[in-house]
Write a protein that holds these residues in place. Sequence first.
Motif, PDB file in Angstrom:
ATOM      1  N   PHE A  40       0.872  -1.416  -0.311  1.00 35.43           N
ATOM      2  CA  PHE A  40      -0.043  -0.196  -0.188  1.00 35.43           C
ATOM      3  C   PHE A  40       0.844   1.251   0.324  1.00 35.43           C
ATOM      4  CE2 PHE A  40      -3.760  -2.484   2.478  1.00 35.43           C
ATOM      5  CZ  PHE A  40      -3.644  -3.049   1.109  1.00 35.43           C
ATOM      6  N   ILE A  41       1.981   1.076   0.760  1.00 35.24           N
ATOM      7  CA  ILE A  41       2.687   2.157   0.676  1.00 35.24           C
ATOM      8  C   ILE A  41       3.309   2.191  -0.447  1.00 35.24           C
ATOM      9  CG2 ILE A  41       5.342   3.507   1.861  1.00 35.24           C
ATOM     10  CD1 ILE A  41       4.431   1.694   4.297  1.00 35.24           C
ATOM     11  N   GLN A  82       1.476   9.900  -5.946  1.00 36.82           N
ATOM     12  CA  GLN A  82       1.774  11.078  -5.944  1.00 36.82           C
ATOM     13  C   GLN A  82       3.278  11.508  -6.764  1.00 36.82           C
ATOM     14  OE1 GLN A  82       3.377  12.074  -1.795  1.00 36.82           O
ATOM     15  NE2 GLN A  82       5.218  12.482  -3.200  1.00 36.82           N
ATOM     16  N   ASN A  83       3.113  10.414  -7.722  1.00 42.45           N
ATOM     17  CA  ASN A  83       4.592  10.511  -8.069  1.00 42.45           C
ATOM     18  C   ASN A  83       3.796  10.828  -9.316  1.00 42.45           C
ATOM     19  OD1 ASN A  83       6.985  10.459  -6.747  1.00 42.45           O
ATOM     20  ND2 ASN A  83       7.330   8.593  -6.947  1.00 42.45           N
ATOM     21  N   PRO A 137      -0.728  13.806  -2.113  1.00 45.97           N
ATOM     22  CA  PRO A 137      -1.568  12.215  -1.833  1.00 45.97           C
ATOM     23  C   PRO A 137      -0.718  12.311  -1.035  1.00 45.97           C
ATOM     24  CG  PRO A 137      -1.444  13.618  -4.316  1.00 45.97           C
ATOM     25  CD  PRO A 137      -0.521  14.606  -3.771  1.00 45.97           C
ATOM     26  N   GLY A 138       0.445  13.170  -0.914  1.00 48.51           N
ATOM     27  CA  GLY A 138       1.721  12.692   0.274  1.00 48.51           C
ATOM     28  C   GLY A 138       0.580  12.172   1.508  1.00 48.51           C
ATOM     29  N   TYR A 139      -0.842  12.679   1.596  1.00 49.38           N
ATOM     30  CA  TYR A 139      -1.184  12.507   2.779  1.00 49.38           C
ATOM     31  C   TYR A 139      -1.899  11.102   3.160  1.00 49.38           C
ATOM     32  CZ  TYR A 139      -6.292  11.471   5.005  1.00 49.38           C
ATOM     33  OH  TYR A 139      -6.657  11.293   6.165  1.00 49.38           O
ATOM     34  N   TYR A 140      -1.613  10.796   1.302  1.00 45.30           N
ATOM     35  CA  TYR A 140      -2.032   8.345   1.760  1.00 45.30           C
ATOM     36  C   TYR A 140      -0.466   8.265   2.005  1.00 45.30           C
ATOM     37  CZ  TYR A 140      -5.624  10.473  -0.769  1.00 45.30           C
ATOM     38  OH  TYR A 140      -6.587  11.226  -1.113  1.00 45.30           O
ATOM     39  N   ILE A 141       0.592   8.372   1.526  1.00 47.23           N
ATOM     40  CA  ILE A 141       2.148   8.163   2.435  1.00 47.23           C
ATOM     41  C   ILE A 141       2.050   7.576   3.383  1.00 47.23           C
ATOM     42  CG2 ILE A 141       4.023   7.979   2.266  1.00 47.23           C
ATOM     43  CD1 ILE A 141       4.508   9.467  -1.185  1.00 47.23           C
ATOM     44  N   PHE A 161       0.128  11.616  13.154  1.00 47.75           N
ATOM     45  CA  PHE A 161       0.080  11.998  11.631  1.00 47.75           C
ATOM     46  C   PHE A 161      -1.071  13.174  11.636  1.00 47.75           C
ATOM     47  CE2 PHE A 161      -4.481  10.817   9.622  1.00 47.75           C
ATOM     48  CZ  PHE A 161      -3.068  10.667   8.180  1.00 47.75           C
ATOM     49  N   VAL A 162      -1.853  13.619  12.942  1.00 54.50           N
ATOM     50  CA  VAL A 162      -2.829  14.426  12.754  1.00 54.50           C
ATOM     51  C   VAL A 162      -2.313  15.565  13.051  1.00 54.50           C
ATOM     52  CG1 VAL A 162      -5.325  15.022  13.860  1.00 54.50           C
ATOM     53  CG2 VAL A 162      -4.644  13.485  13.554  1.00 54.50           C
TER      54      VAL A 162
END
Length: 340
Positions: A201-202, A209-210, A217-221, A320-321
Motif C-alpha cells: 500500500f505504501i 503521488q509521483n 497525495p503525500g497524505y496517503y503515504i 499523524f493528525v
Amino acid sequence: MDRKEIKKLLIRTAKIAVGSSAAIYAADFLNLEYAASAGSIALLTLVTTKWETLKLSVFRIITFLASVILAWMAFTHIESEWVAYGAFVFVMVLLSELVGLKATISVNAVIGTHFLATKDFGTAFVRNEFLLVLIGISVAIVLNLFNDNHNQKKDIIRNMRWTEQQLQMILREMASYLFCQEMGRNVWDDICNLEKQLHGFISDAYEYQNNTFQSHPGYYIDYFEMRMKQCDVLHNLHYEMKKIRTMPRQAEIIAQYILYLVDYVIEINIPQAQIERLNQIFSDMEEEPLPAERAEFESRAMLYHILMDLEEFLVFKKRFVNDLDEHQLKRYWNKDIKKS
C-alpha cells in the motif's frame, strides 16, 4: 499477480510500445539518422512515473551537452576506438554517479556510439542527436500524462478501509484473549499479513503521488506509514500478552478499553479522548494495592507494558493528525479541525 497488477502491466507495456513506435516515426519523418534510437530513448524514459519522467527529461537534456563534449575529447584524441569508448564511458559514468544522475547513463551511452561511428561533431550531426533525445523524451512526457489516477485513488481508499478493518479485528481478538476467551484466529499470522499488505500500500501511495502534479497525495503515504507503525505496536502487544501466565483482574479493564478503542481505529479521528481515557486507567492502576504474589506481580507488570503499547499506538495516530496541514484537513477530512 492479481488483476490490478496485470492491468497496470498492460497499460505500462502498451505505453512503452506506442511511445517507442511514435518516437521512431517522428524521427523518420524528420529524416534523422539513427531514428530507431529515438524509440529506445522513449522506452528508457517511459518506465518511470510522471514526475520522474519530467525530472529525468530535464537531466537528459542537461547531460546531453556534457556527453557531446566528452565524446569529442575521447574520440578525436584517442586513436583506438575501443579504448576511446571505454574512456568515454568511464568518465561519463563517474560524473553521473557523482552528481546523482545515474539514470541518464543509458541514453548518453547510446548517443556516444553514434559519435563513435561517425566521428562527426559538426553542428548538423549534434543537432540530429539532440533531436533524437528531444523526440524520445517528448513522447514519454506526453504519454505519461495519461494515467489511471481515478481508479488508483479508489484502490488506495479501499485499502485504507481494509487496513482499518484488519486493525479492528486484531484488537478484538486481543481483547478476547485478555477476557480469557479462546482466540478465533491466528493473530500472529493476521499481523504479519497486514504488515506485508501495508508495504504494498505504501508503494502504491508513492506511485500515485509521483503520477500527479500536486503535493497533497503525500497524505496517503503518511497515512499508511502511520498504520505500519501501529502494526509494529501490535507485534509488541501480541508478544506481551502471550507472556502473561495468569490473567489478573485488571486484564478485563484493559480488554474493555481495547473494545472501546476499536470503534476509533478509523481515518477521521483525533485520538485525544482515547488518550485521556487511557491516562485515567494508568492512574487507577497506580492506586491499586500491590500484588502479594510474584506471579501476580509479573502479570501486572506485563499489563502495564500493554498499556504503554496502547499509548504508543494512539500517539502514532496523534502525530499523524498533528502533521496534517490546513489544506489536507479540508481536502481529506472535509473540515477545519483544531488540533491539540
